[in-house]
Design a protein around this motif. Structure first.
Motif, PDB file in Angstrom:
ATOM      1  N   GLY A  63       0.798  -1.214   0.000  1.00  0.00           N
ATOM      2  CA  GLY A  63       0.000   0.000   0.000  1.00  0.00           C
ATOM      3  C   GLY A  63       0.834   1.269   0.000  1.00  0.00           C
ATOM      4  N   SER A  64       2.115   1.177   0.327  1.00  0.00           N
ATOM      5  CA  SER A  64       2.966   2.366   0.368  1.00  0.00           C
ATOM      6  C   SER A  64       3.577   2.694  -0.988  1.00  0.00           C
ATOM      7  CB  SER A  64       4.084   2.188   1.391  1.00  0.00           C
ATOM      8  OG  SER A  64       3.561   2.093   2.688  1.00  0.00           O
ATOM      9  N   CYS A  65       4.194   1.708  -1.624  1.00  0.00           N
ATOM     10  CA  CYS A  65       4.885   1.974  -2.891  1.00  0.00           C
ATOM     11  C   CYS A  65       4.089   1.509  -4.109  1.00  0.00           C
ATOM     12  CB  CYS A  65       6.272   1.337  -2.905  1.00  0.00           C
ATOM     13  SG  CYS A  65       6.278  -0.473  -3.017  1.00  0.00           S
ATOM     14  N   GLY A  66       3.052   0.699  -3.895  1.00  0.00           N
ATOM     15  CA  GLY A  66       2.218   0.252  -4.992  1.00  0.00           C
ATOM     16  C   GLY A  66       2.727  -0.960  -5.746  1.00  0.00           C
ATOM     17  N   HIS A  67       3.851  -1.530  -5.302  1.00  0.00           N
ATOM     18  CA  HIS A  67       4.400  -2.696  -5.989  1.00  0.00           C
ATOM     19  C   HIS A  67       3.447  -3.883  -5.834  1.00  0.00           C
ATOM     20  CE1 HIS A  67       8.160  -4.264  -7.842  1.00  0.00           C
ATOM     21  NE2 HIS A  67       7.469  -5.375  -7.669  1.00  0.00           N
ATOM     22  N   VAL A  68       3.353  -4.701  -6.904  1.00  0.00           N
ATOM     23  CA  VAL A  68       2.447  -5.850  -6.924  1.00  0.00           C
ATOM     24  C   VAL A  68       3.229  -7.102  -7.295  1.00  0.00           C
ATOM     25  CG1 VAL A  68       0.501  -6.883  -8.166  1.00  0.00           C
ATOM     26  CG2 VAL A  68       0.421  -4.474  -7.512  1.00  0.00           C
ATOM     27  N   TRP A  69       2.914  -8.210  -6.616  1.00  0.00           N
ATOM     28  CA  TRP A  69       3.439  -9.536  -6.935  1.00  0.00           C
ATOM     29  C   TRP A  69       2.229 -10.412  -7.225  1.00  0.00           C
ATOM     30  CZ3 TRP A  69       4.866  -6.351  -3.045  1.00  0.00           C
ATOM     31  CH2 TRP A  69       6.171  -5.863  -3.089  1.00  0.00           C
ATOM     32  N   HIS A  70       2.260 -11.102  -8.344  1.00  0.00           N
ATOM     33  CA  HIS A  70       1.096 -11.869  -8.779  1.00  0.00           C
ATOM     34  C   HIS A  70       0.995 -13.248  -8.141  1.00  0.00           C
ATOM     35  CE1 HIS A  70      -0.140  -8.783 -11.560  1.00  0.00           C
ATOM     36  NE2 HIS A  70       1.128  -8.647 -11.882  1.00  0.00           N
ATOM     37  N   SER A  71       2.046 -13.635  -7.417  1.00  0.00           N
ATOM     38  CA  SER A  71       2.004 -14.930  -6.726  1.00  0.00           C
ATOM     39  C   SER A  71       2.888 -14.860  -5.486  1.00  0.00           C
ATOM     40  CB  SER A  71       2.504 -16.055  -7.640  1.00  0.00           C
ATOM     41  OG  SER A  71       3.893 -15.903  -7.891  1.00  0.00           O
ATOM     42  N   ILE A  72       2.645 -15.776  -4.575  1.00  0.00           N
ATOM     43  CA  ILE A  72       3.479 -15.854  -3.375  1.00  0.00           C
ATOM     44  C   ILE A  72       4.915 -16.203  -3.757  1.00  0.00           C
ATOM     45  CG2 ILE A  72       2.969 -18.276  -2.827  1.00  0.00           C
ATOM     46  CD1 ILE A  72       3.249 -15.430  -0.262  1.00  0.00           C
ATOM     47  N   GLU A  73       5.075 -16.977  -4.830  1.00  0.00           N
ATOM     48  CA  GLU A  73       6.417 -17.334  -5.291  1.00  0.00           C
ATOM     49  C   GLU A  73       7.182 -16.095  -5.739  1.00  0.00           C
ATOM     50  OE1 GLU A  73       3.583 -18.910  -6.360  1.00  0.00           O
ATOM     51  OE2 GLU A  73       3.832 -20.822  -5.310  1.00  0.00           O
ATOM     52  N   GLN A  74       6.527 -15.191  -6.465  1.00  0.00           N
ATOM     53  CA  GLN A  74       7.170 -13.946  -6.886  1.00  0.00           C
ATOM     54  C   GLN A  74       7.566 -13.102  -5.676  1.00  0.00           C
ATOM     55  OE1 GLN A  74       4.460 -11.899  -9.504  1.00  0.00           O
ATOM     56  NE2 GLN A  74       5.213 -12.977 -11.321  1.00  0.00           N
ATOM     57  N   LEU A  75       6.690 -13.064  -4.688  1.00  0.00           N
ATOM     58  CA  LEU A  75       6.984 -12.307  -3.477  1.00  0.00           C
ATOM     59  C   LEU A  75       8.175 -12.906  -2.744  1.00  0.00           C
ATOM     60  CD1 LEU A  75       6.296 -10.061  -1.496  1.00  0.00           C
ATOM     61  CD2 LEU A  75       4.553 -11.570  -0.502  1.00  0.00           C
ATOM     62  N   ASN A  76       8.225 -14.232  -2.633  1.00  0.00           N
ATOM     63  CA  ASN A  76       9.363 -14.893  -1.983  1.00  0.00           C
ATOM     64  C   ASN A  76      10.670 -14.588  -2.700  1.00  0.00           C
ATOM     65  OD1 ASN A  76       8.043 -16.210   0.201  1.00  0.00           O
ATOM     66  ND2 ASN A  76       7.323 -17.794  -1.179  1.00  0.00           N
ATOM     67  N   VAL A  77      10.651 -14.589  -4.026  1.00  0.00           N
ATOM     68  CA  VAL A  77      11.852 -14.265  -4.812  1.00  0.00           C
ATOM     69  C   VAL A  77      12.287 -12.821  -4.540  1.00  0.00           C
ATOM     70  CG1 VAL A  77      12.704 -13.907  -7.169  1.00  0.00           C
ATOM     71  CG2 VAL A  77      11.475 -15.994  -6.595  1.00  0.00           C
ATOM     72  N   ALA A  78      11.326 -11.912  -4.468  1.00  0.00           N
ATOM     73  CA  ALA A  78      11.644 -10.511  -4.191  1.00  0.00           C
ATOM     74  C   ALA A  78      12.281 -10.355  -2.812  1.00  0.00           C
ATOM     75  CB  ALA A  78      10.387  -9.656  -4.301  1.00  0.00           C
ATOM     76  N   ILE A  79      11.784 -11.102  -1.838  1.00  0.00           N
ATOM     77  CA  ILE A  79      12.367 -11.050  -0.487  1.00  0.00           C
ATOM     78  C   ILE A  79      13.777 -11.620  -0.512  1.00  0.00           C
ATOM     79  CG2 ILE A  79      12.183 -11.933   1.870  1.00  0.00           C
ATOM     80  CD1 ILE A  79       9.089 -11.741   1.468  1.00  0.00           C
ATOM     81  N   ASP A  80      13.977 -12.751  -1.184  1.00  0.00           N
ATOM     82  CA  ASP A  80      15.324 -13.323  -1.312  1.00  0.00           C
ATOM     83  C   ASP A  80      16.284 -12.306  -1.918  1.00  0.00           C
ATOM     84  OD1 ASP A  80      14.592 -15.843  -0.288  1.00  0.00           O
ATOM     85  OD2 ASP A  80      14.162 -16.654  -2.278  1.00  0.00           O
ATOM     86  N   LYS A  81      15.830 -11.606  -2.945  1.00  0.00           N
ATOM     87  CA  LYS A  81      16.679 -10.642  -3.646  1.00  0.00           C
ATOM     88  C   LYS A  81      17.053  -9.468  -2.750  1.00  0.00           C
ATOM     89  CE  LYS A  81      16.940  -7.742  -7.736  1.00  0.00           C
ATOM     90  NZ  LYS A  81      16.256  -7.225  -8.913  1.00  0.00           N
TER      91      LYS A  81
END
Length: 91
Positions: free
Chosen positions: A31-49
């Protein structure tokens, strides 16, 4: 059930939540930056990165199986938000 966790986008310390568009369609968004991840897997990859770029970021997540979860707010390191804001200095 998905619990909110800190946004893994550079310079953002907002919160990611699950957004259900319909019973069969959901995504994850900050809600702050507006970034969207279409799956939990994409979100997990973003956190790893982001953790690989900024090791202190790992202090707000814990791994449960193959997914990241938030640590308790009381367990977040003091000054976390200031550290994340300082990522602008890398630009």
């Amino acid at each position: 059930m998905f619990e909110e966790l800190r946004c893994p986008s550079k310079t953002c310390y907002g919160w990611v939540c699950e957004v259900e568009e319909s019973p069969s369609s959901k995504f994850y968004g900050c809600g702050s930056c507006g970034h969207v991840w279409h799956s939990i897997e994409q979100l997990n990859v973003a956190i790893d990165k982001i953790i690989s770029q900024y090791s202190y970021r790992k202090n707000v997540y814990s791994k449960s199986g193959s997914n990241w979860q938030a640590v308790d707010l009381d367990d977040e390191p003091e000054g976390y938000e200031e550290l994340v804001v300082s990522e602008w200095d890398d630009e």
